[in-house]
Design a protein around this motif. Structure first.
Motif, PDB file in Angstrom:
ATOM      1  N   UNK A 182       6.037  -4.200  -2.678  1.00  0.00           N
ATOM      2  CA  UNK A 182       5.232  -3.119  -3.234  1.00  0.00           C
ATOM      3  C   UNK A 182       5.115  -1.956  -2.252  1.00  0.00           C
ATOM      4  N   UNK A 183       5.038  -2.262  -0.961  1.00  0.00           N
ATOM      5  CA  UNK A 183       4.988  -1.206   0.051  1.00  0.00           C
ATOM      6  C   UNK A 183       6.289  -0.412   0.063  1.00  0.00           C
ATOM      7  N   UNK A 184       7.414  -1.096  -0.087  1.00  0.00           N
ATOM      8  CA  UNK A 184       8.710  -0.413  -0.100  1.00  0.00           C
ATOM      9  C   UNK A 184       8.874   0.414  -1.371  1.00  0.00           C
ATOM     10  N   UNK A 188       3.668   1.794  -2.262  1.00  0.00           N
ATOM     11  CA  UNK A 188       2.401   1.946  -1.550  1.00  0.00           C
ATOM     12  C   UNK A 188       2.533   2.533  -0.160  1.00  0.00           C
ATOM     13  N   UNK A 189       3.574   2.172   0.561  1.00  0.00           N
ATOM     14  CA  UNK A 189       3.749   2.430   1.989  1.00  0.00           C
ATOM     15  C   UNK A 189       2.796   1.546   2.788  1.00  0.00           C
ATOM     16  N   UNK A 190       3.076   1.410   4.072  1.00  0.00           N
ATOM     17  CA  UNK A 190       2.242   0.570   4.921  1.00  0.00           C
ATOM     18  C   UNK A 190       3.045  -0.053   6.036  1.00  0.00           C
ATOM     19  N   UNK A 206      -3.889   0.238  -7.534  1.00  0.00           N
ATOM     20  CA  UNK A 206      -3.339  -1.078  -7.175  1.00  0.00           C
ATOM     21  C   UNK A 206      -2.909  -1.054  -5.716  1.00  0.00           C
ATOM     22  N   UNK A 207      -3.815  -1.378  -4.841  1.00  0.00           N
ATOM     23  CA  UNK A 207      -3.546  -1.391  -3.406  1.00  0.00           C
ATOM     24  C   UNK A 207      -3.524  -2.842  -2.907  1.00  0.00           C
ATOM     25  N   UNK A 208      -2.349  -3.274  -2.451  1.00  0.00           N
ATOM     26  CA  UNK A 208      -2.230  -4.634  -1.925  1.00  0.00           C
ATOM     27  C   UNK A 208      -2.474  -4.647  -0.426  1.00  0.00           C
ATOM     28  N   UNK A 209      -2.934  -5.766   0.058  1.00  0.00           N
ATOM     29  CA  UNK A 209      -3.134  -5.984   1.479  1.00  0.00           C
ATOM     30  C   UNK A 209      -1.946  -6.759   2.057  1.00  0.00           C
ATOM     31  N   UNK A 239       2.149  10.349   2.488  1.00  0.00           N
ATOM     32  CA  UNK A 239       2.583   8.955   2.684  1.00  0.00           C
ATOM     33  C   UNK A 239       1.703   8.001   1.857  1.00  0.00           C
ATOM     34  N   UNK A 240       2.095   7.639   0.644  1.00  0.00           N
ATOM     35  CA  UNK A 240       3.286   8.108  -0.072  1.00  0.00           C
ATOM     36  C   UNK A 240       3.043   9.481  -0.692  1.00  0.00           C
ATOM     37  N   UNK A 241       4.117  10.197  -0.932  1.00  0.00           N
ATOM     38  CA  UNK A 241       4.011  11.553  -1.446  1.00  0.00           C
ATOM     39  C   UNK A 241       3.312  11.538  -2.808  1.00  0.00           C
ATOM     40  N   UNK A 242       2.279  12.373  -2.933  1.00  0.00           N
ATOM     41  CA  UNK A 242       1.490  12.392  -4.160  1.00  0.00           C
ATOM     42  C   UNK A 242       2.009  13.441  -5.138  1.00  0.00           C
TER      43      UNK A 242
END
Length: 236
Positions: A117-119, A122-124, A105-108, A215-218
């Motif tokens: 979602x990034x916070x 996902x990061x970004x 689930x990767x948002x743009x 980023x993000x830690x896997x």
């Protein structure tokens, strides 16, 4: 490579030390302590730490780094400390082992809910107003899992806990974590969005194998770093 061990160890031991402080505090006192300490760390991240990076007082550039995520994780932990320790450990392990499911689930930046979602996961890069660039490199959910796991294992350092048993648990858990890293990484099926591949020679192939995502830690990054750290803790 050396610095890779820093952030997960900081966050893991923050959770463990939060459990240790419970031996001196009531649940309410610990919750309030974690809440205020967490909020203070978040403030420090976006003032003192940010100033040290940018050397300006204009909030044209903001970065979410490890101090913010430790603080935010403490705030969440403050709400959870009333739960049994095993429940918190279980939640932590579920987050650590399960959050990479969200790689699908990767948002743009133009998508609704992207910033939240990034916070969270996902990061970004985001923007909070004209001329502002915000870099989110430490999203909450993966690091929260590490802190909750540290809290859940804090019982190993409880007063009067048998030190021989503690050493064995730390050693076995650390070795198991590292072996899981090797096995899961070899399959290339789960645990990190960056697959490894055979390179021009053995050295570069090993480098590709170890080149996991921070980023993000896997999951694999977490196993690769905390596994050896637990072994070192056993030796110490």
């Amino acid at each position: 490579w050396i610095t890779h061990f820093c952030a997960p160890t900081f966050v893991f031991l923050s959770g463990m030390s939060a459990f240790l402080s419970r031996q001196r505090k009531s649940t309410k006192q610990l919750s309030l302590f974690l809440l205020t300490r967490g909020l203070w760390l978040i403030v420090i991240e976006f003032t003192v730490v940010r100033l040290g990076i940018t050397f300006n007082l204009y909030y044209d550039f903001v970065i979410f780094q490890v101090i913010w995520v430790i603080g935010a994780s403490m705030v969440v932990l403050a709400a959870l400390v009333g739960l049994p320790q095993r429940i918190i450990l279980t939640i932590g392990l579920v987050l650590v082992f399960g959050h990479n499911l969200f790689d699908l689930t990767q948002l743009q930046p133009t998508d609704k809910g992207y910033v939240a979602w990034a916070i969270l996961r996902q990061s970004g890069t985001a923007s909070f107003g004209p001329g502002n660039v915000t870099l989110i490199v430490y999203p909450l959910i993966p690091w929260l899992g590490i802190m909750l796991t540290g809290y859940g294992l804090g019982f190993l350092y409880s007063k009067n806990y048998d030190h021989i048993r503690r050493q064995k648990i730390l050693l076995n858990t650390g070795v198991t974590a590292f072996l899981l890293f090797l096995i899961i990484r070899f399959t290339n099926l789960y645990g990190d969005p960056r697959p490894w591949a055979v390179q021009k020679d053995a050295i570069f192939t090993v480098m590709s194998f170890l080149n996991v995502t921070k980023y993000p830690v896997s999951l694999l990054y977490t196993l690769m770093t905390l596994g050896p750290v637990l072994v070192v803790m056993a030796w110490m």
